[in-house]
Design a protein around this motif. Structure first.
Motif, PDB file in Angstrom:
ATOM      1  N   ASN A 183       2.185   5.292  -5.388  1.00 23.77           N
ATOM      2  CA  ASN A 183       1.042   4.398  -5.223  1.00 23.77           C
ATOM      3  C   ASN A 183       0.989   3.757  -3.843  1.00 23.77           C
ATOM      4  N   GLU A 233      -2.736  11.772  -5.936  1.00 22.08           N
ATOM      5  CA  GLU A 233      -3.971  11.184  -6.445  1.00 22.08           C
ATOM      6  C   GLU A 233      -3.855   9.677  -6.675  1.00 22.08           C
ATOM      7  N   HIS A 234      -2.656   9.188  -6.937  1.00 26.93           N
ATOM      8  CA  HIS A 234      -2.474   7.767  -7.228  1.00 26.93           C
ATOM      9  C   HIS A 234      -2.165   6.936  -5.979  1.00 26.93           C
ATOM     10  N   ARG A 276      -2.687   4.593  -3.133  1.00 28.20           N
ATOM     11  CA  ARG A 276      -3.723   3.602  -2.854  1.00 28.20           C
ATOM     12  C   ARG A 276      -3.474   2.854  -1.540  1.00 28.20           C
ATOM     13  N   GLN A 293      -8.724   8.814  -1.686  1.00 27.46           N
ATOM     14  CA  GLN A 293      -8.155   7.984  -2.754  1.00 27.46           C
ATOM     15  C   GLN A 293      -7.581   6.677  -2.239  1.00 27.46           C
ATOM     16  N   GLN A 302      -7.236   2.982  -0.760  1.00 32.68           N
ATOM     17  CA  GLN A 302      -8.001   1.741  -0.840  1.00 32.68           C
ATOM     18  C   GLN A 302      -7.648   0.779   0.295  1.00 32.68           C
TER      19      GLN A 302
END
Length: 464
Positions: A102, A127-128, A130, A156, A158
Motif C-alpha cells: 500500500n 493495484e493496492h 496508494r 492507482q 493517491q
C-alpha cells in the motif's frame, strides 16, 4: 585494523539473532511478527532469512542502511508498507509477490532516469499501492517531467511525495504522456553512455569527508567505517563490564579448601557464620533427632549447598560461605540426612542423637529465637556483668525515702535480651532452672542470680 575492515567489508547482514533482538515487542517470536524495524544497522543486503522467517510481516522498516537491491521479499505476501529510504537502491524490483503493498518509501536513493521507466513499470501491477515517496532521487531532481510521468503511469496512486494527487494533475499528466515517454528514453540513453564512460572508483581510495560526492560507493565506505567504529565501541564496553562469576567453580574450590582445612584442624573446630544465615534447632518435631533449619533463599540452586555432618559438629558451605556449628551432644553422622522445604526453600538437616533419651536442650520449653552469630568458643556465652536492682528493692527504697538505692538502666546485653523473664526472684529462678542456664537456640546463656550475701547487704542498706 585491516582484519577488522575486511570483516566489516560490505556492512552487516540480517541474521536470526538480529531479527529476534528487534522483535522484543512481540516477545521475540519471529513467526508471528507483523512489524519489524531494522533501520540504522549498516545492512548491505536483504538476506533470504528475513523473508523465510517473517512471512507475516506487514510493516518493514529498512531505512538508513546501505542496501543496493530490493530482493528476497517474495515470501512476504502480506507486506503493506516498505520503507527503504536512505539506501543505495538504483532500481525498483523484487516486489512482484507483495500483492497488498500500500505504501512504498524510496526517499533519497539513487534511482536515475536510465532505470526509471523499468522501475515504474514494475509497480504497475501493484493495484493496492496508494502512496509513493521518491523525493531526493536523481531522476526527480534532474527531470522536470518526473511527477507527471509517474502520475500517468501509476493511476492507482493517491499521494506522491506526500502530496495528494488531484484530478487536475491527472488530466495534465495524461496530456503530456506521449511527450514525456519520448523525453525519458532520450535522457536514459544519454545517462547510460555517460555512466559507461566513467572510470570505476577504487574502494580503497574513496574519501569519506564532507567534500566527498554523494554516491553509493561513498555511502558504502562511510557506513562501513561507522559499523567498524560501532563494533569497537561495543567491544570496549564489553571489556569494561565486570566478568560474570562462575558460582559453580567458586563453590567447588571453596569445598575443596574448607574440607581439607577441617580435616587438618579436626581438634580445633571453630564455629562461624560467614553468610549471616538465620538458623534454629528443634527437637520437638521428631523425638530422638536434632533438626537444624537454615533460612537459605528459596530459589538458590541446591548445587551451591554442600553439607558435611560429623558426630560433634556440622559444616555447611553455601555459595562459598561457611556455616559451621558445634553440637551439644553426639549425633549419628552416617544416618543424618538433609532436604529442602518445598514451601520456603529452607535447608532442613535431620540428625539422630546417639542417646535419644538424653536431655532435650532445644525443646520448646527452653528454646528461644536463635542468634545468627554463634560464638567462636563454643556453645556457652558468658554475658557481661551488669548492675541491676530488683523491682521489690525499688519499692522498698521509695517507701523508706532512701536516696542511696537507685534503679539503674543498664545497657541491655545479649544475655538480658535473650532471657525469658529478667525479673524472676531467686527462688523462682532456681525452681524453673536449677542449673542457672537458659537455653536460647544454639547459645547457652549462663545467668548469675544475686546470692544471699548480696541480698542481705542490700536489705541492710535499705533499713539504714
Amino acid at each position: 585494523m585491516e582484519e577488522k575492515k575486511k570483516k566489516k567489508k560490505g556492512g552487516n547482514r540480517i541474521t536470526r539473532e538480529l531479527i529476534r533482538k528487534r522483535a522484543e515487542h512481540n516477545e521475540s517470536i519471529i513467526s508471528t511478527l507483523e512489524e519489524l524495524s531494522l533501520h540504522q544497522e549498516e545492512i548491505s543486503k536483504i538476506d533470504p532469512i528475513l523473508g523465510s522467517s517473517c512471512r507475516k510481516i506487514k510493516i518493514l522498516y529498512l531505512q538508513n542502511n546501505i542496501i543496493s537491491k530490493i530482493e528476497n521479499l517474495h515470501h512476504m505476501k502480506d507486506l503493506e508498507y516498505l520503507n527503504v529510504a536512505l539506501n543505495n537502491i538504483r532500481k525498483i524490483e523484487g516486489l512482484g509477490s507483495c500483492e497488498f503493498l500500500n505504501k512504498l518509501d524510496l526517499t533519497c536513493n539513487f534511482i536515475d532516469v536510465d532505470e526509471l521507466e523499468t522501475s515504474i513499470a514494475h509497480l504497475k501491477d501493484r493495484e493496492h499501492l496508494r502512496e509513493l515517496y521518491m523525493i531526493g532521487n536523481p531522476a526527480q531532481n534532474e527531470w522536470d517531467g518526473f511527477q507527471n510521468y509517474i502520475i500517468h503511469q501509476l493511476p492507482q496512486l493517491q499521494r506522491l511525495d506526500g502530496h495528494e494527487i488531484s484530478l487536475t494533475m491527472r488530466i495534465m499528466a495524461k496530456k503530456q504522456a506521449g511527450f514525456l515517454c519520448l523525453q525519458l528514453r532520450e535522457l536514459a540513453e544519454k545517462k547510460r553512455i555517460e555512466n559507461a564512460a566513467k572510470t570505476p572508483l577504487d574502494p580503497s581510495t574513496i574519501d569519506t569527508d564532507a567534500s566527498a560526492p554523494y554516491t553509493p560507493e561513498v555511502r558504502t565506505a562511510m557506513y562501513e567505517e561507522m559499523a567498524e567504529q560501532k563494533d569497537e565501541e561495543i567491544q570496549r564496553k564489553i571489556a569494561m563490564q565486570p566478568r560474570e562469576r562462575d558460582y559453580a567453580d567458586e563453590q567447588k574450590k571453596a569445598i575443596s579448601d574448607i574440607r581439607s582445612k577441617e580435616e587438618k584442624d579436626a581438634q580445633k573446630i571453630m564455629q562461624c557464620n560467614q553468610g549471616n544465615w538465620t538458623f534454629h534447632f528443634d527437637e520437638d518435631k521428631k523425638p530422638g533427632y536434632i533438626i537444624l533449619e537454615v533460612h537459605v533463599q528459596r530459589h538458590l540452586d541446591s548445587s551451591l549447598i554442600d553439607l558435611d555432618v560429623h558426630p560433634n559438629y556440622l559444616s555447611i558451605i553455601i555459595k562459598s560461605k561457611t556455616l559451621r556449628l558445634k553440637l551439644p551432644y553426639e549425633v549419628k553422622a552416617s544416618e543424618s540426612f538433609a532436604q529442602r522445604s518445598k514451601a520456603s526453600g529452607f535447608l532442613v538437616v535431620n540428625m539422630p542423637k546417639v542417646d535419644p533419651d538424653g536431655p532435650a536442650i532445644f525443646s520448646k520449653a527452653n528454646r528461644q529465637l536463635t542468634s545468627p552469630h554463634p560464638t567462636k568458643s563454643g556453645l556457652d556465652l558468658v554475658p557481661r556483668t551488669t548492675t541491676t536492682t530488683t523491682t521489690t528493692q525499688v519499692k522498698q527504697a521509695k517507701e523508706n525515702n532512701n536516696p542511696r538505692v537507685i534503679r539503674k538502666k543498664a545497657k541491655p546485653s545479649l544475655a538480658s535480651v535473650l532471657l525469658t523473664d529478667a525479673n524472676l526472684s531467686d527462688e523462682e529462678d532456681q525452681q524453673s532452672n536449677p542449673t542457672g542456664i537458659t537455653q536460647c537456640g544454639m547459645t547457652a546463656i549462663r545467668t548469675t542470680a544475686l546470692n544471699k550475701s548480696q541480698s542481705a547487704t542490700l536489705a541492710a542498706a535499705a533499713d539504714q
